[in-house]
Structures are given as C-alpha cells and as structure tokens.
Enzyme design. Sequence first.
Site, PDB file in Angstrom:
ATOM      1  N   ARG A 175       0.808  -1.221   0.000  1.00 45.64           N
ATOM      2  CA  ARG A 175       0.000   0.000   0.000  1.00 45.64           C
ATOM      3  C   ARG A 175       0.841   1.271   0.000  1.00 45.64           C
ATOM      4  O   ARG A 175       0.437   2.292  -0.537  1.00 45.64           O
ATOM      5  CB  ARG A 175      -0.936   0.004   1.216  1.00 45.64           C
ATOM      6  CG  ARG A 175      -2.111  -0.948   1.078  1.00 45.64           C
ATOM      7  CD  ARG A 175      -3.067  -0.801   2.243  1.00 45.64           C
ATOM      8  NE  ARG A 175      -2.464  -1.210   3.506  1.00 45.64           N
ATOM      9  CZ  ARG A 175      -3.094  -1.205   4.675  1.00 45.64           C
ATOM     10  NH1 ARG A 175      -4.343  -0.779   4.746  1.00 45.64           N
ATOM     11  NH2 ARG A 175      -2.492  -1.605   5.769  1.00 45.64           N
ATOM     12  N   LYS A 229       2.138 -19.877   6.119  1.00 44.62           N
ATOM     13  CA  LYS A 229       1.437 -20.281   7.318  1.00 44.62           C
ATOM     14  C   LYS A 229       1.187 -19.041   8.184  1.00 44.62           C
ATOM     15  O   LYS A 229       1.889 -18.032   8.017  1.00 44.62           O
ATOM     16  CB  LYS A 229       2.227 -21.353   8.075  1.00 44.62           C
ATOM     17  CG  LYS A 229       3.433 -20.820   8.859  1.00 44.62           C
ATOM     18  CD  LYS A 229       4.022 -21.922   9.702  1.00 44.62           C
ATOM     19  CE  LYS A 229       5.097 -21.371  10.610  1.00 44.62           C
ATOM     20  NZ  LYS A 229       4.590 -20.550  11.708  1.00 44.62           N
ATOM     21  N   ASP A 241       5.928 -24.062   4.164  1.00 49.24           N
ATOM     22  CA  ASP A 241       6.440 -24.193   5.523  1.00 49.24           C
ATOM     23  C   ASP A 241       7.958 -24.210   5.389  1.00 49.24           C
ATOM     24  O   ASP A 241       8.544 -25.173   4.891  1.00 49.24           O
ATOM     25  CB  ASP A 241       5.937 -25.491   6.162  1.00 49.24           C
ATOM     26  CG  ASP A 241       6.426 -25.668   7.608  1.00 49.24           C
ATOM     27  OD1 ASP A 241       7.359 -24.935   8.004  1.00 49.24           O
ATOM     28  OD2 ASP A 241       5.884 -26.515   8.326  1.00 49.24           O
ATOM     29  N   HIS A 242       8.617 -23.121   5.826  1.00 54.34           N
ATOM     30  CA  HIS A 242      10.045 -22.982   5.531  1.00 54.34           C
ATOM     31  C   HIS A 242      10.880 -24.096   6.151  1.00 54.34           C
ATOM     32  O   HIS A 242      11.985 -24.376   5.675  1.00 54.34           O
ATOM     33  CB  HIS A 242      10.553 -21.618   5.997  1.00 54.34           C
ATOM     34  CG  HIS A 242      10.697 -21.490   7.486  1.00 54.34           C
ATOM     35  ND1 HIS A 242       9.663 -21.116   8.321  1.00 54.34           N
ATOM     36  CD2 HIS A 242      11.768 -21.686   8.302  1.00 54.34           C
ATOM     37  CE1 HIS A 242      10.085 -21.090   9.563  1.00 54.34           C
ATOM     38  NE2 HIS A 242      11.356 -21.439   9.592  1.00 54.34           N
ATOM     39  N   LYS A 261      14.720 -26.772   4.716  1.00 52.96           N
ATOM     40  CA  LYS A 261      16.042 -26.912   5.318  1.00 52.96           C
ATOM     41  C   LYS A 261      16.740 -28.161   4.786  1.00 52.96           C
ATOM     42  O   LYS A 261      16.137 -29.216   4.630  1.00 52.96           O
ATOM     43  CB  LYS A 261      15.924 -26.968   6.845  1.00 52.96           C
ATOM     44  CG  LYS A 261      15.459 -25.650   7.460  1.00 52.96           C
ATOM     45  CD  LYS A 261      15.395 -25.740   8.965  1.00 52.96           C
ATOM     46  CE  LYS A 261      14.946 -24.407   9.567  1.00 52.96           C
ATOM     47  NZ  LYS A 261      15.932 -23.339   9.355  1.00 52.96           N
ATOM     48  N   GLU A 321      14.171 -22.647  21.045  1.00 50.56           N
ATOM     49  CA  GLU A 321      14.639 -21.320  20.680  1.00 50.56           C
ATOM     50  C   GLU A 321      15.095 -20.591  21.940  1.00 50.56           C
ATOM     51  O   GLU A 321      14.457 -20.696  22.985  1.00 50.56           O
ATOM     52  CB  GLU A 321      13.534 -20.517  20.003  1.00 50.56           C
ATOM     53  CG  GLU A 321      12.980 -21.151  18.735  1.00 50.56           C
ATOM     54  CD  GLU A 321      11.802 -20.358  18.174  1.00 50.56           C
ATOM     55  OE1 GLU A 321      11.998 -19.615  17.211  1.00 50.56           O
ATOM     56  OE2 GLU A 321      10.696 -20.487  18.737  1.00 50.56           O
ATOM     57  N   ASP A 376       1.824 -22.259  16.365  1.00 49.90           N
ATOM     58  CA  ASP A 376       2.970 -21.711  15.648  1.00 49.90           C
ATOM     59  C   ASP A 376       3.983 -22.771  15.254  1.00 49.90           C
ATOM     60  O   ASP A 376       4.643 -22.645  14.213  1.00 49.90           O
ATOM     61  CB  ASP A 376       3.650 -20.649  16.523  1.00 49.90           C
ATOM     62  CG  ASP A 376       4.707 -19.855  15.771  1.00 49.90           C
ATOM     63  OD1 ASP A 376       4.411 -19.378  14.662  1.00 49.90           O
ATOM     64  OD2 ASP A 376       5.831 -19.715  16.293  1.00 49.90           O
ATOM     65  N   HIS A 417       5.428 -27.317  11.857  1.00 50.06           N
ATOM     66  CA  HIS A 417       6.836 -27.722  11.796  1.00 50.06           C
ATOM     67  C   HIS A 417       7.082 -29.120  12.374  1.00 50.06           C
ATOM     68  O   HIS A 417       7.659 -29.993  11.719  1.00 50.06           O
ATOM     69  CB  HIS A 417       7.713 -26.726  12.557  1.00 50.06           C
ATOM     70  CG  HIS A 417       7.714 -25.348  11.982  1.00 50.06           C
ATOM     71  ND1 HIS A 417       7.428 -25.082  10.668  1.00 50.06           N
ATOM     72  CD2 HIS A 417       7.984 -24.148  12.542  1.00 50.06           C
ATOM     73  CE1 HIS A 417       7.512 -23.784  10.450  1.00 50.06           C
ATOM     74  NE2 HIS A 417       7.843 -23.203  11.568  1.00 50.06           N
ATOM     75  N   LYS A 419      10.122 -21.436  23.693  1.00 46.52           N
ATOM     76  CA  LYS A 419      10.917 -20.214  23.600  1.00 46.52           C
ATOM     77  C   LYS A 419      11.653 -19.982  24.909  1.00 46.52           C
ATOM     78  O   LYS A 419      11.283 -20.497  25.957  1.00 46.52           O
ATOM     79  CB  LYS A 419      10.019 -19.024  23.265  1.00 46.52           C
ATOM     80  CG  LYS A 419       9.482 -19.060  21.830  1.00 46.52           C
ATOM     81  CD  LYS A 419       8.762 -17.796  21.469  1.00 46.52           C
ATOM     82  CE  LYS A 419       8.365 -17.786  20.003  1.00 46.52           C
ATOM     83  NZ  LYS A 419       9.517 -17.786  19.087  1.00 46.52           N
TER      84      LYS A 419
END
Length: 505
Positions: free
Chosen positions: A50, A156, A185-186, A190, A224, A243, A248, A348
């Site tokens: 935008r 996602k 899905d990244h 990998k 993480e 998430d 994943h 996390k």
Amino acid sequence: MPHAAPLEPTILVIFGAGGDLTWRKLIPALYNLYLDRLLPERFAIVGVARKHLDDGAFRRRLREGVDLFSRRGPADEVDWDRFSAHVAYLSDDLNDPASGPALSQRLEELERTWGVRANRVFYLAIPPEMVEAAAAHLQRLGVCRDCQRDRLVVEKPFGRDLATAVALDRLLSGMFAESQMYRIDHYLGKETVQNILAFRFANSLFEPIWNRRYIDHVQITVAETVGVEERGGYYDRSGALRDMVQNHLLQILCLIAMEPPISFDADEIRNKKVDLLRAIRPIRAEEVHYSAVRGQYGKGTVNGRAMPGYREEPGIPSGSITETFAAFKLYIDNWRWQGVPFYLRTGKRMPARVSEVSILFRSAPHQPFPAAAVENWQPNRLVIRIQPEEGIVTRIQAKQPGTRLQLGPVDMQFRYQDAFSVAPPEAYETLLLDVIRGDATLFMRADQVECAWKIVAPVLDAWESVPPGDFPNYPAGSWGPEAAELLIAHEGHSWLQHTLQEDRK
C-alpha cells in the site's frame, strides 16, 4: 551429466512487499538464486504494497535487507545493480475494488516485451487475515487462471483451528485449482530436513531397522533462545501449539515415520505423509493431560543475560495465558510403529537454539559384559541435527583405551560444513526455486493441513476451555516446566541432552 532444462520466463509478484518476510527472507533468497544462476534468464520481481514508493526507494530498502541477511554477506555493487534491474514496485490496496489495473498492465507489458506468456507466481507475504482479500483481488483481475502456469504461494498459518483451516481451503479451492496452490512451511526447505528422506531410503543399512522391533522411542525437539521479538501481537494470538507443533514438528514427524514412497513424485510423497498423519492415534479429550503439556516462561537467564517473563515482553497483555512451550506424546497405529512413543517438544527462551530428531534404539537382547564394564553404557541413538549446525550423529558403544574392559559411548559424526565445500542454501532459496520449477513435493496439500489440525484439535479445545492456573511455570533459560519431564517419565524415559551441548564439554 545431462543439464537441467532451462526454466521458463517467470514473473514473481510479492504481495506484502514492504514487510519483514520480504526484506529478511524472500529477496535475499532470490538474490542468492540469481548469483547461483538458478533463476530463469527472463524473470521479473514485482513488489506490491500500500505504501507509495518509487522503484529506486524500494530497491534501496531491499538492498539493506540483502546486506544484513544474505548468507553471502553484503551485496556486490555490480551484481546488485544487475539483479535489481529486474525488480519493480507497485502501490496497490487489496481492499480497494477499484485497484489492480496497474498490476495487470505490468504483467502484460513484461510478457509483450518477452514475446511469451510467462509463468506467474503470486506470493502472499501478508497477514492471514488479508489472504481472502488477496485471493479475491487476483480472481477479480483474472491474472491467475492458468492451472499450468500460474501459482499461488500461501504462508502459514493455514487457519487458527480445524474449522478455519477448512473454511480457508474452501475459499481458495473455489478460486484456484489445488495444483496451483503452494502452502509453504520454511522448515521443509532446510537441507537436513530434506536429507531425512535420502538418509532413510537411499541407505539399506538403516531401512531394515527403522521400525518398532529395533526403535524404542523418538524425540523431536525444536528449541529457541529468543522470546517473541517483534512478533508479540501475532504470537499471543497463536502460541506454541499453533505456531510450531501443528506445522513444523508434525512435518518433521512425517518424514521420520512415513512409509517408503514408490517414487519421488510430489503427490506420492504427500500421499505417504497424509497416510502417516491419519495413522496417528487420536488424543481423546479426557486424555489430554496425559498426552500434552503447556508452559509459559517467566523471568530468567539465557546465556548469562537476564530475560523478562513472557508477560513483560512488548505487545503482550499482562495476564496472557498463551503458551510458549508445548510437549506432546503421540503414538502411530500401524505395523511399523505400533507401541513406539514419539515425543515432541518446542519452546521459547530455552537454554540453547537447537532443532534435532533423536531416534533411541532398543537395548541388545543379551548383555554379556560384567557390570563394572558398562557403568557408562547408553542406548544406541541416531541424532539428526536440523539447526543450527546441520548434520547426523550416530552414538555407539566402544571399548575405552586401557587394560580394563570398560565400555563407553562414542559418536560418529557427519557435518555438512565438513563434508561439503559449499554452504547449503537457505530454506527459502530451495522452496522459491521449487515454486518456479512447479515442483510441489515440499509443499503441503489441503488434506495434509486438515489432518494435522485434527491431531492437535482436542488439545487446543481442552487448553482453551480450561485456562492454566500456574503460568508462568518455567523460568527463561530452562528446558520447560516440570510437567514435561513427567510426561516422558511415565514410560521410563527422559528428555535427552542435546548433542550440541554435549560437544562443548
């Protein structure tokens, strides 16, 4: 060696071109593909957002992202100028019914210049709530109708639960063919995740023992050290289950446990994944507390630095009950895996950033060694490291040097950085190139997404109906709540210390 056929002319349109995903991941990935000469000879990248920008300002912004996030480091001036000549910007509002002609005109101009109808890839790098507007926008313009040449890439999350996932699929399938849709899905891009299939099905050494007779249990950990960073608003509506677990971790589980495919045809691979997901034993509502654990981090220390609790993070409500940790115990009801528990955990603010799969093998049927010789004995294990250091570790028992018979564990290691002279591509490089090629092997199909949601739905419902009374229940810098240890201890198991930590000793 035969050369791959040249790629057809391609136009990549990125909706949400001013966002973080485009800046950090997509453009650095496309730039690296360009340097590796893997993009089509005739290609164009059209960013759509935008904000009003000219091409020069847009390119300067993208250059900053490449300099910061490309695996090759800062861009070379000449190479960047050549690459960015293929990049343009359009200001457009997806919610404005009168918008769109400029995009149609740009596509037609490029194809008229090239003298060919190009493949068109429309990448929705936008928040989930904007997907419907983007899909309607494309349908209104009529620019994504060719089932062979036009592709739609959807990031996602694919819905917030089973009902919204089904509704999203119905919406998209009413506008586009399933063959056009690439649900990305990244994690599946990998290098080590992809290598799971090669490791399993190209080596006769392992396939005969990949079953309940030899494998005791499997652990999948994605940890993480970071908190929510700049994603507080999104993450608090999502949580660890949505998430990470629903996509994943279940995708990794599919690759570890699926049956051997007949071929590497995209639908054959995806069929096997769906079969595996359908074989996972449903978690009944009354069994959720035996099969799943949730947690939220409080104040603590990570790598020597004091960290705030989740509820003190920017953008997080002071009384949030969103989980930042989730652990699952799953069983697969088929001949190969009957009775073998699969333990999944993600969180996390963990002590280390690590993603790995540990396969624990059963003990040898007879132990002939004296007790003193096996004080340090450990079960054989196979560890597939996904990040940050990609590789595979096999732990076996060996006699330690000396005059006494003393057994101890030793590791046989394969590291990508040692075995190969080139760095593996980033996940988005692999996935973007597959979209351009029209290879859907690493992308999720609608039925696969639906099956994954069905697995976690009972847990999601139970957690939402009974708010947690003990949050926060683990300090930052720990491996999660005590209940996660109890979850796995019921079968006499314990969470493994990750191999990267062991290597440092």
